[in-house]
Design an enzyme around this catalytic site. Structure first.
Site, PDB file in Angstrom:
ATOM      1  N   GLU A 264      69.081  96.588  70.151  1.00 27.06           N
ATOM      2  CA  GLU A 264      68.229  97.686  69.660  1.00 27.06           C
ATOM      3  C   GLU A 264      68.316  98.769  70.728  1.00 27.06           C
ATOM      4  O   GLU A 264      67.643  98.712  71.747  1.00 27.06           O
ATOM      5  CB  GLU A 264      66.809  97.165  69.471  1.00 27.06           C
ATOM      6  CG  GLU A 264      65.989  98.019  68.531  1.00 27.06           C
ATOM      7  CD  GLU A 264      65.041  98.900  69.274  1.00 27.06           C
ATOM      8  OE1 GLU A 264      65.351 100.113  69.367  1.00 27.06           O
ATOM      9  OE2 GLU A 264      64.019  98.407  69.770  1.00 27.06           O
ATOM     10  N   CYS A 298      62.005 104.817  71.169  1.00 29.46           N
ATOM     11  CA  CYS A 298      63.357 104.896  70.623  1.00 29.46           C
ATOM     12  C   CYS A 298      63.318 105.496  69.236  1.00 29.46           C
ATOM     13  O   CYS A 298      64.321 105.949  68.716  1.00 29.46           O
ATOM     14  CB  CYS A 298      64.048 103.550  70.654  1.00 29.46           C
ATOM     15  SG  CYS A 298      63.118 102.297  69.834  1.00 29.46           S
TER      16      CYS A 298
HETATM   17  C1  UN1 Z   1      60.863 101.203  70.716  1.00 31.03           C
HETATM   18  O1  UN1 Z   1      60.611 102.367  71.026  1.00 31.03           O
HETATM   19  O2  UN1 Z   1      61.711 100.533  71.351  1.00 31.03           O
HETATM   20  O3  UN1 Z   1      58.336 102.139  65.369  1.00 31.03           O
HETATM   21  C2  UN1 Z   1      60.143 100.463  69.646  1.00 31.03           C
HETATM   22  C3  UN1 Z   1      57.824 102.347  66.475  1.00 31.03           C
HETATM   23  C4  UN1 Z   1      57.269 101.153  67.213  1.00 31.03           C
HETATM   24  C5  UN1 Z   1      58.333 100.434  67.961  1.00 31.03           C
HETATM   25  C6  UN1 Z   1      59.190 101.296  68.843  1.00 31.03           C
HETATM   26  N1  UN1 Z   1      56.672 100.273  66.259  1.00 31.03           N
HETATM   27  O4  UN1 Z   1      57.770 103.455  66.985  1.00 31.03           O
END
Ligand code: UN1
Length: 510
Positions: A264, A298
Site C-alpha cells: 500500500e 496516502c
Molecule cells: C493511509 O494514509 O495510509 O482512507 C491510510 C483513509 C484512512 C486510511 C488512510 N481510512 O484516509
C-alpha cells in the site's frame, strides 16, 4: 509532556523497549534514540532500537507461536480479537493521545484512527466465523473436492508514521483471526503508539490460555530492520505501507524469495468537480481531503480538476475556506491543521511549490511557514496552486497540504488527466449527473482502487478493501475479502469410495 503510562510497557534502564516478543520486553541491541514529537520537535522518550539479532529472535518466536495458534479454532481466535477490541475501547483516549503526540494529528482525527482499529476488531471477529471455503463438484464418483483456507504463518508488517495504529490493525486483527502471528516494524517516528498497540494484544493474550504471547511482536528500528524483515524466508507474507521507493525494494526482495507481498504505497489522488456538483458539499470534501492530517494521508487530495465554467467560483470559495483554517498545536481546541512531520517534509513541500511555479503555476494561497504563536514544530499554511495544465510536478506525490487545481472542458479529458499519473489509490467525482457518475465509476473511468462519488478521496471505511493500482502497489487491506491474503488456499480431494478412478479418465495399467 506526561506520557499515558496506562497503555505503555514499563521502562527498562531508562528506555522503552524497542523489541517486544509477546510479553518479553527487550531494550534492543540497536542504537538508542529519541523520537521527537512533530508538535514541538522535542524528544518524547528514549527507545532502545532493535538490532538484527533481536529481529531474528522475534521471527523465531513468532514462527513458534504460529505453530500452536493455527490449531486454535478460528472463532476462538476471534474471541481474542474481541478482547483486544474491548481494551482498545477502554483506552481510546490514551491511545489517541499517543497518536497526536507522535504523528501530530488533531485529537478528532486521532480518535478516528483508534475508532478505525475498533471497527477492524469488530470486523475481524465476524470474519473469524466466516473463513469460508468451497465445496466443488468432483468429476470422480465418491469423491469430495474442497477448497479450504489455512493459516499462513508469521507475517511481517511494515507501517508508516501517518497511520501508526490503524494500518497495523488492518493487518494484525485479520492476521490474528486467520491464525497468523505478527512481526511488526513500525515507523521510528511512532514507536510509543506501536508499543501501546502491542500492549493491548499482549494484555488480551495474557488472559487467554490458547494464545501464545509471541503471536504479537514489535521490532522498532530503521531501514536495515525493514530490509531484513522483507528478506526473511520464515515470513511468507510481508505487508508494507509507505513510499513507492520502499515498496519497490520490498517487492523485489520478497519476490526474489517467492514470498507474497501486500503493498500500500503512494497515492496522488484527484477529484473532478463537474458543473452539476453541489458546491457546498464539494468544498467541505475538498478541504477535509486536502488539509486533513496536514495533507499527510496516502488518500489526501492533491489534484483538483474543475470544469472551466465553475473554476473561478470554486477556487474563490476554497481560498476563503483556507483563510479561516486554524493551524497550530493540534491539542489546542479549534485547531484543524497540525504540523508536518519534520523539516524534510517542509523542504519537499517548498521544492514542489517552486517547481509548480516554474511550470507556470500561480499560488492562490499558502505555503508560508508559521512561526508566530506556533510551537517549534513545522507548521505551514496549506497551499492552493492553479496550474495551466497537468505539468510534471503533478505526477509526484508531495506529502503535504498542497493542492493543484487544473481546469477542464470535457469530462473524458478530466478522467484521462486523473488517470495519467503513476499512482492509482483514490479518486472522487462531485456531480449530480448520474451519467457522469456512471462514466467515472465504469470500466473506462477512474483507474484507482477507490473511486468515490460525492465524497472526498480520504477517510475510507474499513468495510471495503483498501488499496490501489499501478505504483500504489496493487494490495488490498482491511475489509471485503482481504482476509484471504493472510491465509493459504488448500485444495483437498477426499476419496470415500473403494476404487481409485484417476482424473481426466486416465487408465493407468488397468
Ligand atoms: C493511509 O494514509 O495510509 O482512507 C491510510 C483513509 C484512512 C486510511 C488512510 N481510512 O484516509
Amino acid at each position: 509532556m506526561p506520557l499515558p503510562d496506562a497503555v505503555l510497557p514499563s521502562l527498562l534502564h531508562g528506555a522503552f523497549p524497542g523489541v517486544m516478543i509477546g510479553d518479553k520486553a527487550i531494550v534492543g541491541h540497536g542504537h538508542r534514540f529519541e523520537p521527537r514529537s512533530p508538535i514541538d520537535g522535542q524528544p518524547t522518550a528514549q527507545v532502545g532500537a532493535a538490532g538484527l539479532d533481536d529481529l531474528d529472535h522475534a521471527i523465531d518466536a513468532a514462527d513458534d507461536a504460529h505453530a500452536s495458534w493455527r490449531t486454535v479454532p478460528a472463532p476462538r481466535r476471534g474471541e481474542l480479537v474481541r478482547r483486544v477490541g474491548d481494551l482498545v475501547r477502554r483506552h481510546k483516549a490514551e491511545l489517541a493521545e499517543l497518536i497526536t503526540l507522535e504523528a501530530g494529528k488533531i485529537p478528532a482525527e486521532s480518535a478516528g484512527e483508534v475508532q478505525e482499529w475498533i471497527d477492524m476488531c469488530d470486523f475481524a471477529v465476524g470474519v473469524s466465523r466466516q473463513l469460508h471455503g468451497l465445496t466443488i463438484a468432483s468429476e470422480r464418483p465418491e469423491h469430495q473436492l474442497l477448497e479450504q483456507w489455512r493459516p499462513l504463518g508469521a507475517i511481517g508488517v511494515i507501517s508508516a508514521f501517518n497511520f501508526p495504529a490503524a494500518v497495523w490493525a488492518w493487518n494484525a486483527m485479520l492476521g490474528l483471526v486467520c491464525g497468523d502471528s505478527i512481526v511488526w516494524k513500525p515507523s521510528e517516528q511512532t514507536p510509543l503508539i506501536a508499543l501501546a498497540c502491542h500492549e493491548m494484544v499482549r494484555r488480551a493474550a495474557a488472559g487467554f490460555d490458547e494464545a501464545p504471547s509471541a503471536i504479537s511482536c514489535v521490532v522498532i528500528g530503521g531501514a536495515d530492520i525493514g530490509a531484513a524483515l522483507a528478506a526473511d524466508e520464515r515470513l511468507p507474507l510481508i505487508s508494507a505501507t509507505g513510499s513507492v521507493a520502499m515498496g519497490r525494494k520490498v517487492a523485489v526482495t520478497v519476490g526474489e524469495r517467492l514470498g507474497r507481498s501486500l503493498l500500500e504505497l503512494g497515492g496522488n489522488n484527484a477529484m473532478i468537480v463537474t458543473p452539476s456538483a453541489d458546491l457546498e458539499m464539494a468544498i467541505r470534501a475538498i478541504v477535509f481531503s486536502a488539509v486533513g492530517t496536514c495533507g499527510q494521508r496516502c488518500t489526501s487530495l492533491r489534484r483538483l480538476f474543475v470544469h472551466r465554467s465553475i473554476a473561478d467560483k470554486l477556487v474563490g470559495r476554497l481560498e476563503q475556506a483556507y483563510a479561516s483554517l486554524s493551524i497550530g498545536d493540534p491539542r489546542t481546541p479549534g485547531v484543524l491543521v497540525g504540523p508536518l512531520v519534520n523539516e524534510p517534509a517542509y523542504e519537499r513541500m517548498q521544492a514542489s511549490l517552486r517547481a509548480a511555479v516554474a511550470q507556470g503555476g500561480k499560488v492562490v494561497c499558502g505555503g508560508e511557514r508559521l512561526t508566530a504563536g506556533a510551537p517549534s514544530g513545522v507548521y505551514v499554511q496549506p497551499a492552493i496552486v492553479r496550474m495551466p495544465e497537468q505539468t510534471p510536478i503533478l505526477q509526484e506525490e508531495t506529502f503535504a497540504p498542497l493542492l493543484y487545481v487544473v481546469e477542464y472542458d470535457e469530462l473524458e479529458e478530466a478522467i484521462e488527466l486523473q488517470n495519467d499519473v503513476p499512482q492509482g489509490l483514490s479518486s472522487a467525482i462531485f456531480t449530480s449527473d448520474v451519467r457522469e457518475a456512471g462514466r467515472f465509476t465504469g470500466p473506462a473511468g477512474s483507474d484507482c482502487g477507490i473511486s468515490n462519488v460525492n465524497i472526498g478521496t480520504s477517510g475510507a471505511e474499513i468495510g471495503g478493501a483498501f488499496g490501489g493500482e499501478k505504483d500504489t502497489g496493487g494490495g488490498r487491506e482491511s475489509g471485503s475479502d482481504s482476509w484471504k491474503q493472510y491465509m493459504r488456499r488448500a485444495t483437498t480431494t477426499i476419496n470415500y469410495g473403494s476404487t481409485l478412478p484417476l482424473a481426466q479418465g486416465i487408465k493407468f495399467g488397468e
